[in-house]
Design a protein around this motif. Sequence first.
Motif, short mmCIF file in Angstrom:
data_model
loop_
_atom_site.label_atom_id
_atom_site.label_comp_id
_atom_site.label_asym_id
_atom_site.label_seq_id
_atom_site.Cartn_x
_atom_site.Cartn_y
_atom_site.Cartn_z
N TRP A 283 0.86 -1.19 0.00
CA TRP A 283 0.00 0.00 0.00
C TRP A 283 0.89 1.23 0.00
O TRP A 283 2.04 1.22 0.42
N GLN A 284 0.27 2.32 -0.45
CA GLN A 284 0.97 3.59 -0.57
C GLN A 284 1.69 4.00 0.71
O GLN A 284 2.77 4.56 0.69
N PHE A 285 1.08 3.70 1.87
CA PHE A 285 1.65 4.18 3.12
C PHE A 285 2.81 3.33 3.62
O PHE A 285 3.50 3.71 4.56
N SER A 287 5.79 2.72 2.78
CA SER A 287 7.10 3.37 2.89
C SER A 287 7.07 4.57 3.82
O SER A 287 8.11 5.14 4.14
N MET A 288 5.89 4.95 4.28
CA MET A 288 5.78 6.18 5.09
C MET A 288 5.67 5.91 6.58
O MET A 288 5.73 6.84 7.37
N ILE A 289 5.43 4.65 6.96
CA ILE A 289 5.27 4.41 8.39
C ILE A 289 6.62 4.15 9.04
O ILE A 289 7.64 4.09 8.36
N ASP A 290 6.61 4.01 10.36
CA ASP A 290 7.87 3.95 11.09
C ASP A 290 7.97 2.66 11.89
O ASP A 290 7.17 2.44 12.79
N GLU B 228 5.08 12.46 -0.97
CA GLU B 228 5.87 12.42 0.26
C GLU B 228 7.36 12.66 0.01
O GLU B 228 8.06 13.17 0.87
N ALA B 258 3.05 13.17 5.90
CA ALA B 258 3.81 11.95 6.20
C ALA B 258 5.26 12.08 5.76
O ALA B 258 6.18 11.68 6.47
N LEU B 262 8.66 12.01 8.26
CA LEU B 262 9.85 11.18 8.06
C LEU B 262 11.11 12.04 8.07
O LEU B 262 12.13 11.66 8.65
N LYS B 265 11.83 13.29 11.69
CA LYS B 265 12.35 12.20 12.52
C LYS B 265 13.76 11.79 12.09
O LYS B 265 14.58 11.42 12.94
N PHE B 285 -4.36 5.99 6.45
CA PHE B 285 -3.16 5.64 7.20
C PHE B 285 -2.88 6.60 8.35
O PHE B 285 -2.01 6.33 9.18
N MET B 288 -2.53 5.25 11.62
CA MET B 288 -1.63 4.10 11.71
C MET B 288 -0.16 4.47 11.78
O MET B 288 0.68 3.62 12.00
N ILE B 289 0.17 5.74 11.50
CA ILE B 289 1.58 6.09 11.49
C ILE B 289 2.02 6.50 12.89
O ILE B 289 1.21 6.58 13.82
N ASP B 290 3.32 6.73 13.04
CA ASP B 290 3.87 6.95 14.37
C ASP B 290 4.58 8.29 14.45
O ASP B 290 5.57 8.50 13.75
#
Lengths: 344, 344
Positions: A283-285, A287-290, B228, B258, B262, B265, B285, B288-290
């Motif tokens: 999914w698109q996200f 690569s964007m999550i941590d 992004e 997003a 990144l 951070k 998302f 869901m991200i941090d």
Amino acid sequence: MKLAQATIKDIARELNVSSSTVSRALKDYPGISDETKKRVKEMAEKLNYRPNAVALSLRKSKSFTIGVVIPEVVHFFFSTVISGIEEVAYKNGYNVILCQTNEKLEREISSVETMLSNQIDGLLVSYSKETTDFSHFIKLMEMELPIVFFDRTPNIENTVNVTVNDFNGGYQATKHLIDQGYRKILHLAGPSNLTISKKRKEGYLAALNEAGIPVDEKLIVECPIANEKESFESCVQLFKDADNRPDAIFAHHDIVAAGAMLAVKSLGLKIPEEVGVVGFSNWQFASMIDPPLTSVMQPGSKIGEKATQILLEMINNKVINPLNMEDLVLDTELLIRKSSLKNS
Amino acid sequence: MKLAQATIKDIARELNVSSSTVSRALKDYPGISDETKKRVKEMAEKLNYRPNAVALSLRKSKSFTIGVVIPEVVHFFFSTVISGIEEVAYKNGYNVILCQTNEKLEREISSVETMLSNQIDGLLVSYSKETTDFSHFIKLMEMELPIVFFDRTPNIENTVNVTVNDFNGGYQATKHLIDQGYRKILHLAGPSNLTISKKRKEGYLAALNEAGIPVDEKLIVECPIANEKESFESCVQLFKDADNRPDAIFAHHDIVAAGAMLAVKSLGLKIPEEVGVVGFSNWQFASMIDPPLTSVMQPGSKIGEKATQILLEMINNKVINPLNMEDLVLDTELLIRKSSLKNS
């Protein structure tokens, strides 16, 4: 016997096969054996079969429009398939109209009727989770409307299907986790009634077997809803017991993986040092999550392109040859990111 | 004067207004002043106008299909709008067909033609970024096809538009950051040719002005591509100078936010302690991200529902009354999550 008016149904009756088999054999479609094609053509000649004039004239007044029936546009995978479909369609002078079924059979049936009354030249379909009776599609095939199914293969004989190698995707994901040194790999599986869920799980099991890691049934957890809330709650339970917790997760798709990551982090565990995570669908996200999520990429755009190329060949009555059906199962690719890299 | 055959065009010529104004005035559509409606109706009576029989008969053989033209299904906001449209359409026995323009005028024109040849009963449109000439829509309006525009308001008189209050969304986001104690608020702005970009930025400026914070032009950075990667690169540059860096970000949408997160951070800065972040659109998302991202929620589903309700009223020739045009600008809602909570 009315020789001058033999129809596809007459041929089918004589040979004891379905009308759609006859129709497809006469057009050299893939998925029909050479033996059957030969028998059908011989019978057609014997009965003096001539293609239906009405059907031919309908075919001649083309609308240059392709219909696409999909479960959900919000699913990133389907939106990439649509891009691939449009790419090929527009290049060839065709327009594309979409109908979304929201995974409901009732909507699918009415979408198909809408498409048909709109005189589309051909149809691309990924059917709904609810669909077990395929008669609305069989009817169209008997009317000689070109149809290509993608992602989800229907239980109808002689359909043309373009799919993803989900087994291999599951295998790649799990083997990668094993190669990184993870051993207690949790599989957050998809809804068990979907073929894709079964295939991904089979790939997971195959990689474990190959590495000689015994399968632990407690480490296979179904996520029937497959959203982030459900996997968050499952993982909080599964990971809170420090002595007995998994050291990695292979999730049915990235949304499930993202929920699992939030759970693992909420317990103070480090990704990828203490828990490795791999998702599916890229999914698109992802690569964007941590940390950025390792994921199995499905070639959505390629699936759309391939399915549309074949559909256009069918629409234009081209002989599709030589077409190895294996070409229509497209390969996945593992995109490795930080979430699973223990050894780097 | 051919009294018996007066047309809408005759009325328009006599009053020196457009045909579509006459058509809409006769049907009591919103967006036409009472004064104009009165003048049009009086002239229609004077000229002995009778509704076009062909148009009426076309209207009677309804297809019960609504066409939707959207820029991109992959954009989460549009997928929620589609859900709202389908909700209302299916409840009323209508099917929905979608065409995606990929932000291209050429595709939009051919999509509109496809829709029309498919005998849709009405059209919902969010036009492409490339569209500055609206004649393909004006033509349809003159043919009396009911059209409702959503999200993006075209430069045509007397259209029915359902939009989001982007100004207020930008204001809410910025005011929240100020209330949390942030002062050097970077605005990662959207493509400057879009009205929504301008409105969000105006909301940002209004909140700064209200709080007496001087506007620093260096803190307004346009992201024309709005992905992004672009915002990541901009933010690495903007935040690496420790003495002079912003302490918060209001991003044009969540993908831009997003990328910024990144970057922040990657420089070792803490969110929300050192940098607060607010996005826009509340993509799937965001939670869901941090850390989970504070975002301005656009009521996508409500926009779809409202636009479809009005379209169905137009299709069924109902008098739309009393319809305050202000009801058609729907409010945003700030969803506060950890990324902007300095004071908690």
